[in-house]
Design an enzyme around this catalytic site. Structure first.
Site, PDB file in Angstrom:
ATOM      1  N   GLY A  48      40.061  40.408 -29.066  1.00 50.51           N
ATOM      2  CA  GLY A  48      41.411  40.478 -29.590  1.00 50.51           C
ATOM      3  C   GLY A  48      41.787  39.246 -30.403  1.00 50.51           C
ATOM      4  O   GLY A  48      41.633  38.110 -29.931  1.00 50.51           O
ATOM      5  N   ASN A  71      41.209  40.648 -14.713  1.00 48.02           N
ATOM      6  CA  ASN A  71      41.116  39.505 -15.623  1.00 48.02           C
ATOM      7  C   ASN A  71      42.475  39.136 -16.181  1.00 48.02           C
ATOM      8  O   ASN A  71      43.357  39.981 -16.361  1.00 48.02           O
ATOM      9  CB  ASN A  71      40.138  39.806 -16.767  1.00 48.02           C
ATOM     10  CG  ASN A  71      40.832  40.369 -17.990  1.00 48.02           C
ATOM     11  OD1 ASN A  71      41.364  39.620 -18.812  1.00 48.02           O
ATOM     12  ND2 ASN A  71      40.856  41.688 -18.109  1.00 48.02           N
ATOM     13  N   SER A  72      42.613  37.838 -16.454  1.00 49.92           N
ATOM     14  CA  SER A  72      43.815  37.363 -17.146  1.00 49.92           C
ATOM     15  C   SER A  72      43.389  36.317 -18.177  1.00 49.92           C
ATOM     16  O   SER A  72      43.908  35.205 -18.213  1.00 49.92           O
ATOM     17  CB  SER A  72      44.830  36.765 -16.167  1.00 49.92           C
ATOM     18  OG  SER A  72      44.321  35.586 -15.589  1.00 49.92           O
ATOM     19  N   ASN A 128      46.543  46.244 -30.732  1.00 52.07           N
ATOM     20  CA  ASN A 128      46.607  45.998 -29.289  1.00 52.07           C
ATOM     21  C   ASN A 128      48.064  45.837 -28.875  1.00 52.07           C
ATOM     22  O   ASN A 128      48.654  44.769 -29.025  1.00 52.07           O
ATOM     23  CB  ASN A 128      45.800  44.739 -28.944  1.00 52.07           C
ATOM     24  CG  ASN A 128      45.726  44.482 -27.450  1.00 52.07           C
ATOM     25  OD1 ASN A 128      46.455  45.097 -26.669  1.00 52.07           O
ATOM     26  ND2 ASN A 128      44.871  43.571 -27.054  1.00 52.07           N
ATOM     27  N   CYS A 131      47.853  44.807 -23.990  1.00 52.96           N
ATOM     28  CA  CYS A 131      47.266  43.748 -23.158  1.00 52.96           C
ATOM     29  C   CYS A 131      48.303  43.280 -22.135  1.00 52.96           C
ATOM     30  O   CYS A 131      49.396  42.847 -22.509  1.00 52.96           O
ATOM     31  CB  CYS A 131      46.813  42.574 -24.008  1.00 52.96           C
ATOM     32  SG  CYS A 131      46.166  41.204 -23.018  1.00 52.96           S
ATOM     33  N   ILE A 192      41.984  53.905 -22.102  1.00 52.70           N
ATOM     34  CA  ILE A 192      43.115  53.116 -21.679  1.00 52.70           C
ATOM     35  C   ILE A 192      42.758  51.622 -21.713  1.00 52.70           C
ATOM     36  O   ILE A 192      41.580  51.261 -21.583  1.00 52.70           O
ATOM     37  CB  ILE A 192      43.543  53.488 -20.220  1.00 52.70           C
ATOM     38  CG1 ILE A 192      42.410  53.211 -19.234  1.00 52.70           C
ATOM     39  CG2 ILE A 192      44.020  54.884 -20.117  1.00 52.70           C
ATOM     40  CD1 ILE A 192      42.819  53.329 -17.759  1.00 52.70           C
ATOM     41  N   ASN A 193      43.774  50.783 -21.903  1.00 56.92           N
ATOM     42  CA  ASN A 193      43.586  49.362 -21.656  1.00 56.92           C
ATOM     43  C   ASN A 193      43.606  49.156 -20.136  1.00 56.92           C
ATOM     44  O   ASN A 193      43.631  50.113 -19.374  1.00 56.92           O
ATOM     45  CB  ASN A 193      44.692  48.562 -22.351  1.00 56.92           C
ATOM     46  CG  ASN A 193      44.255  47.135 -22.676  1.00 56.92           C
ATOM     47  OD1 ASN A 193      43.537  46.497 -21.889  1.00 56.92           O
ATOM     48  ND2 ASN A 193      44.676  46.617 -23.813  1.00 56.92           N
ATOM     49  N   THR A 194      43.615  47.925 -19.683  1.00 57.74           N
ATOM     50  CA  THR A 194      43.520  47.651 -18.251  1.00 57.74           C
ATOM     51  C   THR A 194      44.817  47.991 -17.510  1.00 57.74           C
ATOM     52  O   THR A 194      45.890  48.073 -18.101  1.00 57.74           O
ATOM     53  CB  THR A 194      43.175  46.181 -18.010  1.00 57.74           C
ATOM     54  OG1 THR A 194      44.153  45.370 -18.669  1.00 57.74           O
ATOM     55  CG2 THR A 194      41.792  45.853 -18.530  1.00 57.74           C
ATOM     56  N   GLY A 218      36.810  48.525 -14.981  1.00 58.71           N
ATOM     57  CA  GLY A 218      35.606  48.841 -14.217  1.00 58.71           C
ATOM     58  C   GLY A 218      35.628  50.254 -13.669  1.00 58.71           C
ATOM     59  O   GLY A 218      36.588  51.010 -13.872  1.00 58.71           O
TER      60      GLY A 218
END
Length: 305
Positions: A48, A71-72, A128, A131, A192-194, A218
């Site tokens: 990104g 994750n961050s 994006n 996020c 999809i995003n997270t 995941g």
């Protein structure tokens, strides 16, 4: 054995196969090129990008979860100009499509990046707006139909390449979000995003991630992703790129049957850098097994009970 055609055309772009590496998991391809022939990939959605260099969130930025990770990272990247100057020439050595994933704090930042990228050799822009790891922009635009319409219609004016809008799963009605993106001029949607999550260190009684919350990805998210891809594909006429927990060819085929024209592989690359090649070969074997000649023979062919 019959020959099978894995090529797909999405928003006017010819992909040699439906395997695209997901943004945020493949960097700018350099590290993976030591293990994988990038020429074998349908495309790469790069890390990104923001208008200026971004250092990302403080560590810890990763926490393992059952069948996934949280994750961050916070969009650490060198900025759009540095990407064009330093990273894009490397990627253009390979015969794979390059998608620039862009993120911003304001609509004006998104528009400026789209304008800058317009004169570059990328093949598409991925917007994006999903996020969950930054404190401004991104998710703020992606959780309502009105927000999606506003940012998509504005950025589209500056795009010289096809515009893919990446959707968040952190909404109550994915169909209305997908339809808003289409109505505002998106050439394609990806999802999809997270999924926003939390992990706690029970001994410190504090979140494991320094940013407190993070995005989960995941294999554990795959059933949610599949349901949302199916619903989105039913709601719009533009192509859908599916992602979320894909690590095997069976996973990818499920997304194609659910209506995705292509798939993105993300977290699985951390475990097995060769998984995109294995997935591609597995799709080929599946098509041959059922005497299909083209990937289009299975896209959207799911029949509900």
């Amino acid at each position: 054995m019959n020959k099978v055609d894995l090529s797909v055309k999405i928003a006017g772009i010819d992909f040699k196969n439906p395997l695209i590496m997901a943004s945020g998991t493949y960097g700018f391809g350099k590290e993976y090129s030591e293990y994988v022939d990038l020429n074998e990939l349908g495309g790469i959605s790069v890390k990104g990008l923001t208008l200026k260099e971004r250092k990302g969130n403080p560590p810890p930025r990763i926490a393992e979860t059952p069948a996934g990770i949280l994750n961050s990272v916070g969009l650490q990247n060198p900025g759009v100009d540095a990407f064009i100057k330093d990273d894009l020439p490397f990627l253009k050595q390979y015969k794979t499509k390059i998608i620039a994933n862009i993120a911003g704090n304001t609509i004006e930042e998104y528009c400026e990046m789209a304008e800058i990228l317009g004169s570059s050799e990328i093949d598409a822009i991925e917007l994006n707006v999903s996020c969950p790891n930054v404190k401004a922009g991104c998710l703020a635009f992606g959780t309502t139909p009105k927000g999606i319409e506003e940012i998509t219609s504005n950025v589209k004016k500056y795009c010289k390449q096809p515009l893919i809008v990446k959707l968040t799963p952190n909404v109550s009605d994915i169909k209305s979000i997908a339809m808003a993106a289409e109505a505002a001029g998106a050439d394609c949607i990806s999802l999809i995003n997270t999924i926003l999550g939390l992990a706690i260190d029970i001994h410190k009684k504090r979140p494991i991630l320094a940013n407190n919350f993070g995005g989960m990805s995941g294999p554990a998210v795959k059933p949610i992703a599949l349901r949302m891809v199916y619903e989105a594909a039913q709601a719009v006429k533009i192509p859908v790129i599916g992602m979320g927990g894909i690590s095997t060819s069976d996973d990818a085929i499920e997304f194609l049957l659910a209506g995705a024209s292509a798939v993105m592989v993300g977290t699985a690359n951390f475990v097995n850098p060769l998984c995109p090649i294995e997935i591609k070969e597995g799709i080929e074997q599946y098509l041959k097994r059922y005497n299909y000649n083209s990937i289009y023979d299975i896209i959207g062919k799911l029949e509900l009970n």
